[in-house]
Design an enzyme around this catalytic site. Structure first.
Site, PDB file in Angstrom:
ATOM      1  N   LYS A  84      40.996  36.991  44.962  1.00  0.00           N
ATOM      2  CA  LYS A  84      40.255  36.497  43.802  1.00  0.00           C
ATOM      3  C   LYS A  84      40.543  35.010  43.636  1.00  0.00           C
ATOM      4  CE  LYS A  84      39.230  38.859  39.472  1.00  0.00           C
ATOM      5  NZ  LYS A  84      39.878  39.626  38.390  1.00  0.00           N
TER       6      LYS A  84
HETATM    7  C1  E4P Z   1      37.549  40.572  35.974  1.00  0.00           C
HETATM    8  O1  E4P Z   1      37.817  40.697  37.127  1.00  0.00           O
HETATM    9  C2  E4P Z   1      38.523  40.295  34.909  1.00  0.00           C
HETATM   10  O2  E4P Z   1      39.751  40.866  35.288  1.00  0.00           O
HETATM   11  C3  E4P Z   1      38.169  40.930  33.584  1.00  0.00           C
HETATM   12  O3  E4P Z   1      36.978  41.663  33.635  1.00  0.00           O
HETATM   13  C4  E4P Z   1      38.290  40.026  32.416  1.00  0.00           C
HETATM   14  O4  E4P Z   1      37.995  40.751  31.251  1.00  0.00           O
HETATM   15  P1  E4P Z   1      38.468  40.309  29.790  1.00  0.00           P
HETATM   16  O5  E4P Z   1      37.495  39.302  29.290  1.00  0.00           O
HETATM   17  O6  E4P Z   1      38.399  41.600  29.006  1.00  0.00           O
HETATM   18  O7  E4P Z   1      39.856  39.777  29.926  1.00  0.00           O
END
Ligand code: E4P
Length: 219
Positions: A84
């Site tokens: 990522k």
């Molecule tokens: C995506 O890969 C992120 O980990 C995640 O969806 C972020 O979500 P949040 O806005 O609830 O932290």
């Protein structure tokens, strides 16, 4: 539509996996903090051994060389790892390089259609638009999903649209209608997808009537 669970909590991942509908896992540094205590690389390995699907593990470097070094190391943990990388200039450069080395990348923290376009041009395997965080600032997260799906379809990009920052089942219903390839969501949202009071009421009535019927048969 693929379902990923958005957590680093092993119990939650196990529970989601046991439902039989899980296609992968996304983690991030905040989710690792919530899970707490574990060695990052060992933790990612454990998740990869639990789930038959892609597991996103995020770099924390923000410069090209650092992202490349971390990305290569993370990719070696397990074949299921998808690296990522944040949607910043050095991230885009690293996505191009990592992808050319055969390392799959989930480009994260996407909040605009032009960001998604450049991530696809760099060769990202997944683009992660954060729809809940846009909704949180009175912007339209679902409109962004629609824009990205249209752009990728216009030019035939293979980058998969991974709807992220999901807050509730209506996000999933809308993303599925728009045609997002993947949705990553908390375990609580996966469970809520099942809920309907008419199902519960209907089942209770069927079971009560079955019991009454059995009494007439055995009378
Ligand atoms: C995506 O890969 C992120 O980990 C995640 O969806 C972020 O979500 P949040 O806005 O609830 O932290």
């Amino acid at each position: 539509m693929k379902f990923f669970v958005d957590t680093a909590d092993l119990d939650e991942i196990r529970e989601a996996n046991e439902m039989g509908v899980l296609d992968g896992v996304t983690t991030n540094p905040s989710l690792m903090k919530e899970a707490g205590g574990a060695d990052f690389h060992e933790h990612i390995y454990k998740i990869c051994e639990m789930v038959d699907g892609d597991v996103s593990a995020e770099v924390t470097a923000t410069d090209y060389a650092g992202i490349m070094a971390e990305g290569r190391t993370l990719a070696k943990i397990h074949d299921n790892v998808v690296v990522k990388v944040p949607l910043i200039l050095d991230g885009i450069k690293a996505i191009k390089s990592l992808t050319s080395e055969g390392i799959r990348v989930n480009c994260t923290l996407c909040f605009s259609p032009t960001q998604a376009l450049i991530a696809a041009k760099a060769g990202a395997t997944y683009i992660s638009p954060f729809i809940g965080r846009l909704d949180d600032i009175s912007s339209d997260g679902l409109e962004l999903i629609q824009q990205i799906v249209t752009i990728y379809s216009n030019y035939g990009y293979n980058t998969e649209v991974l709807a992220a920052s999901i807050r509730h089942p209506m996000h999933i219903a809308a993303c599925a209608q728009i045609g997002a390839d993947v949705a990553t969501m908390p375990l609580s949202v996966i469970k809520k997808l099942l809920n309907h009071p008419l199902t519960d009421n209907g089942l209770a009535k069927f079971l009560a009537d079955w019991e009454a019927y059995q009494k007439t048969v055995n009378a």
